[in-house]
Write an enzyme that holds these catalytic residues in place. Structure first.
Site, PDB file in Angstrom:
ATOM      1  N   ARG A 231       0.921  -1.172  -0.092  1.00 35.71           N
ATOM      2  CA  ARG A 231      -0.110   0.103  -0.083  1.00 35.71           C
ATOM      3  C   ARG A 231       0.648   1.681   0.070  1.00 35.71           C
ATOM      4  O   ARG A 231       1.258   1.098   0.411  1.00 35.71           O
ATOM      5  CB  ARG A 231      -1.162   0.182   1.303  1.00 35.71           C
ATOM      6  CG  ARG A 231      -1.966  -1.057   1.541  1.00 35.71           C
ATOM      7  CD  ARG A 231      -3.102  -0.526   0.225  1.00 35.71           C
ATOM      8  NE  ARG A 231      -3.891  -1.344   0.722  1.00 35.71           N
ATOM      9  CZ  ARG A 231      -4.197  -2.550   0.474  1.00 35.71           C
ATOM     10  NH1 ARG A 231      -3.122  -3.606  -1.329  1.00 35.71           N
ATOM     11  NH2 ARG A 231      -5.325  -3.649   0.381  1.00 35.71           N
ATOM     12  N   GLU A 260      -2.410   7.571  -6.204  1.00 37.69           N
ATOM     13  CA  GLU A 260      -2.112   6.967  -7.618  1.00 37.69           C
ATOM     14  C   GLU A 260      -3.427   7.868  -8.970  1.00 37.69           C
ATOM     15  O   GLU A 260      -4.209   8.253  -7.845  1.00 37.69           O
ATOM     16  CB  GLU A 260      -2.258   6.092  -7.280  1.00 37.69           C
ATOM     17  CG  GLU A 260      -1.582   5.198  -6.422  1.00 37.69           C
ATOM     18  CD  GLU A 260      -1.218   4.050  -6.577  1.00 37.69           C
ATOM     19  OE1 GLU A 260      -2.632   3.096  -7.483  1.00 37.69           O
ATOM     20  OE2 GLU A 260      -0.099   3.026  -5.973  1.00 37.69           O
ATOM     21  N   HIS A 278       1.337  -0.197 -10.322  1.00 38.59           N
ATOM     22  CA  HIS A 278       0.507  -0.707  -9.207  1.00 38.59           C
ATOM     23  C   HIS A 278      -0.272  -1.623 -10.048  1.00 38.59           C
ATOM     24  O   HIS A 278      -1.523  -2.472  -9.935  1.00 38.59           O
ATOM     25  CB  HIS A 278      -1.379  -0.138  -8.740  1.00 38.59           C
ATOM     26  CG  HIS A 278      -1.397  -0.447  -7.561  1.00 38.59           C
ATOM     27  ND1 HIS A 278      -2.245  -0.019  -6.940  1.00 38.59           N
ATOM     28  CD2 HIS A 278      -1.997  -2.160  -7.143  1.00 38.59           C
ATOM     29  CE1 HIS A 278      -2.596  -0.230  -5.940  1.00 38.59           C
ATOM     30  NE2 HIS A 278      -2.312  -1.496  -5.979  1.00 38.59           N
ATOM     31  N   LEU A 279       1.401  -2.612 -10.393  1.00 41.30           N
ATOM     32  CA  LEU A 279       0.973  -4.094 -10.734  1.00 41.30           C
ATOM     33  C   LEU A 279       0.714  -5.720 -10.304  1.00 41.30           C
ATOM     34  O   LEU A 279       1.055  -7.261 -10.963  1.00 41.30           O
ATOM     35  CB  LEU A 279       2.108  -4.261 -12.074  1.00 41.30           C
ATOM     36  CG  LEU A 279       2.399  -3.445 -12.999  1.00 41.30           C
ATOM     37  CD1 LEU A 279       3.494  -3.524 -14.476  1.00 41.30           C
ATOM     38  CD2 LEU A 279       0.789  -2.961 -14.260  1.00 41.30           C
TER      39      LEU A 279
END
Length: 525
Positions: A231, A260, A278-279
């Site tokens: 996170r 983000e 954010h993969l």
């Protein structure tokens, strides 16, 4: 026939499962909030990923909606309180992408160790800088896990296959579970001082926010490499930039950011910094898994009433619910109270039901206690997965029933085993519906556990309540309710105050500095 809308792009198998289970389904993606609000009233269920924002306005328009299913873990895009007030169940799939996220963390560890992104860019630019890119081996290095739950345990397993030494900081990791995982349980200071690589696998809570603060980053071993696929907000990004520039941190890889999408960032372009958008859950297998799981869960709920991985509803039959729900609310509050007040390893939690409470189905009561207890440290825990998470963390759960009534017609007691011995809290129902705390760590004290609260342990002495009230008043904090208890005159006393707004860390520090105060904490229910 129930009808479901899939509003975000999802694997086709989700729609297939809905139809196989007798649920009508429409796949309409890319709608604006206004367009979604115009059609959502036609549906019993809404299946989403991260793009659709299920706001109060959407829920107000969803006159027939019964369930929202999030294919994935995070539910930041769902207004859960608004959904609860509308009677809409919110489900997620907390374990569908664990392997994928763990593998991404390991991939970023390799990328940092061998400077793969920089070497690729240099080589494809026509350079041949063989001597520039001097990497390090993972074999023999120490990996520090911050968080040793589902994803952290998978990373530990993969790291051990690479012949790494794994140490872990996790308040809920029991010694027995650590042995089972093959990791060494340590405190955060030890991890920071010893780890060559640090990976984070914890949710973002008040306890974990900025767990890698500037102060803690300065405590790390020089040359450490840091990976975060959990996170945004777990790391002080400005401090990380500073320590990358100074060389204290040899490398960092972030898949998540405070803000983000992170299209601009001070870290971008920093040497030895790797970023991905954010993969963590972005593999074909994970997308299939979460799509299948959310469709199965929603179909079961709409067709047969089965509830799985619900964030705002327990697993209950229609017959049990009216009688058991007040006890579950009481149990969750008691579990939350213990979870907020106790820190460190808790190897055992005991739930003791007395009188009328002992006659009920104990499973939802136990699950409610564990849900409240674990939610302090996990943003994905719910009534269904709390027992599993407790078992995974090596927490022994004991259930005791005493049908004979004691001082109260009905009572639920939650006890935890700590280094200082057994500590317990107890509560009852007033009017068979209103949860009320009646005992706190052996001290008789009656209190409603609601909203923002201040917990104070102090020496029972004249003038203390006045000093505390003055301190709160000067800080502009309004007291809603005031609850007192003490062991004996002049001995240890406990205060529980409900206040109109969150108590700041600065105010907590001021209260702790008052004469006679042994401890002070902010609580939230």
């Amino acid at each position: 026939m129930p009808k479901v809308l899939i509003s975000d792009k999802m694997d086709p198998k989700a729609a297939e499962i809905f139809r196989e289970r007798g649920v009508e389904v429409d796949e309409i993606t890319g709608k604006t909030p206004e367009e979604l609000a115009a059609i959502i009233g036609n549906y019993d269920g809404l299946a989403i990923r991260s793009s659709t924002k299920v706001t109060k306005a959407i829920l107000d328009a969803a006159t027939n909606l019964k369930v929202v299913g999030r294919a994935g873990i995070g539910v930041d895009n769902v207004d859960i309180p608004a959904a609860s007030s509308k009677g809409v169940v919110v489900m997620n799939t907390p374990f569908g992408n664990s392997i994928t996220t763990a593998e991404h963390a390991v991939a970023l560890m390799f990328a940092l160790a061998r400077q793969l992104p920089e070497a690729d860019a240099s080589t494809q630019a026509g350079k041949w800088e063989k001597n520039r890119f001097m990497g390090v081996e993972l074999t023999g290095k120490t990996l520090g896990l911050i968080g040793a739950g589902n994803i952290g345990s998978i990373v530990a397993d993969r790291a051990q296959g690479l012949r790494m030494k794994v140490i872990a900081f996790d308040p809920f990791l029991s010694p027995e579970r650590a042995v089972e995982m093959g990791v060494e349980k340590v405190e955060i200071e030890q991890l920071l001082a010893r780890a060559d690589f640090i990976t984070l696998h914890t949710p973002l809570t008040d306890q974990t926010r900025n767990i890698l603060s500037r102060e803690n980053l300065l405590k790390t071993k020089k040359g450490v490499r840091i990976i975060n696929c959990a996170r945004g907000g777990l790391i002080d990004e400005a401090a990380l930039k500073e320590l990358l520039d100074s060389g204290h941190v040899a490398g960092a890889a972030l898949d998540v950011f405070v803000t983000e999408p992170a299209k601009e960032h001070a870290l971008f372009g920093t040497p030895n910094f790797v970023a991905t958008p954010h993969l963590g859950a972005s593999t074909s297998e994970a997308q299939v898994n979460v799509a299948i799981q959310v469709a199965e869960q929603m179909a079961d709920f709409l067709v047969s009433g089965g509830v799985t991985n619900a964030l705002n509803m327990p697993s209950l039959s229609a017959e049990e619910a009216p009688r058991v729900k007040p006890y579950m609310e009481l149990a969750e509050k008691l579990g939350s109270l213990v979870g907020q007040l106790q820190h460190g390893t808790i190897p055992r939690v005991s739930i003791h039901s007395e009188g009328a409470a002992a006659e009920l189905n104990q499973k939802p009561i136990v699950s409610a206690v564990l849900s409240g207890f674990l939610r302090v440290h996990s943003d994905t825990v719910n009534m269904v997965n709390a027992p599993f998470l407790a078992k995974e963390r090596g927490i022994e759960v004991r259930e005791v029933r005493t049908e004979k009534e004691g001082d109260y017609h009905t009572l639920v007691r939650v006890s935890v085993k700590t280094d200082a011995g057994e500590r317990s809290v107890a509560g009852t129902l007033f009017g068979n519906k209103a949860p009320r705390l009646v005992e706190l760590f052996g001290i008789k004290v009656e209190a409603d556990l609601i909203g923002h609260m201040l917990y104070v342990v102090n020496e029972d002495a004249p003038g203390f309540i006045g000093r505390l009230g003055t301190t709160l008043g000067e800080a502009g904090v309004n007291i809603g309710t005031f609850h007192l208890g003490r062991r004996d005159a002049g001995g240890e006393a406990v205060l529980l105050l409900s206040v109109d707004e969150a108590v700041t860390p600065d105010l907590i520090a001021t209260v702790r500095a008052l004469p006679g105060v042994k401890t002070a904490m902010a609580l939230r229910f």
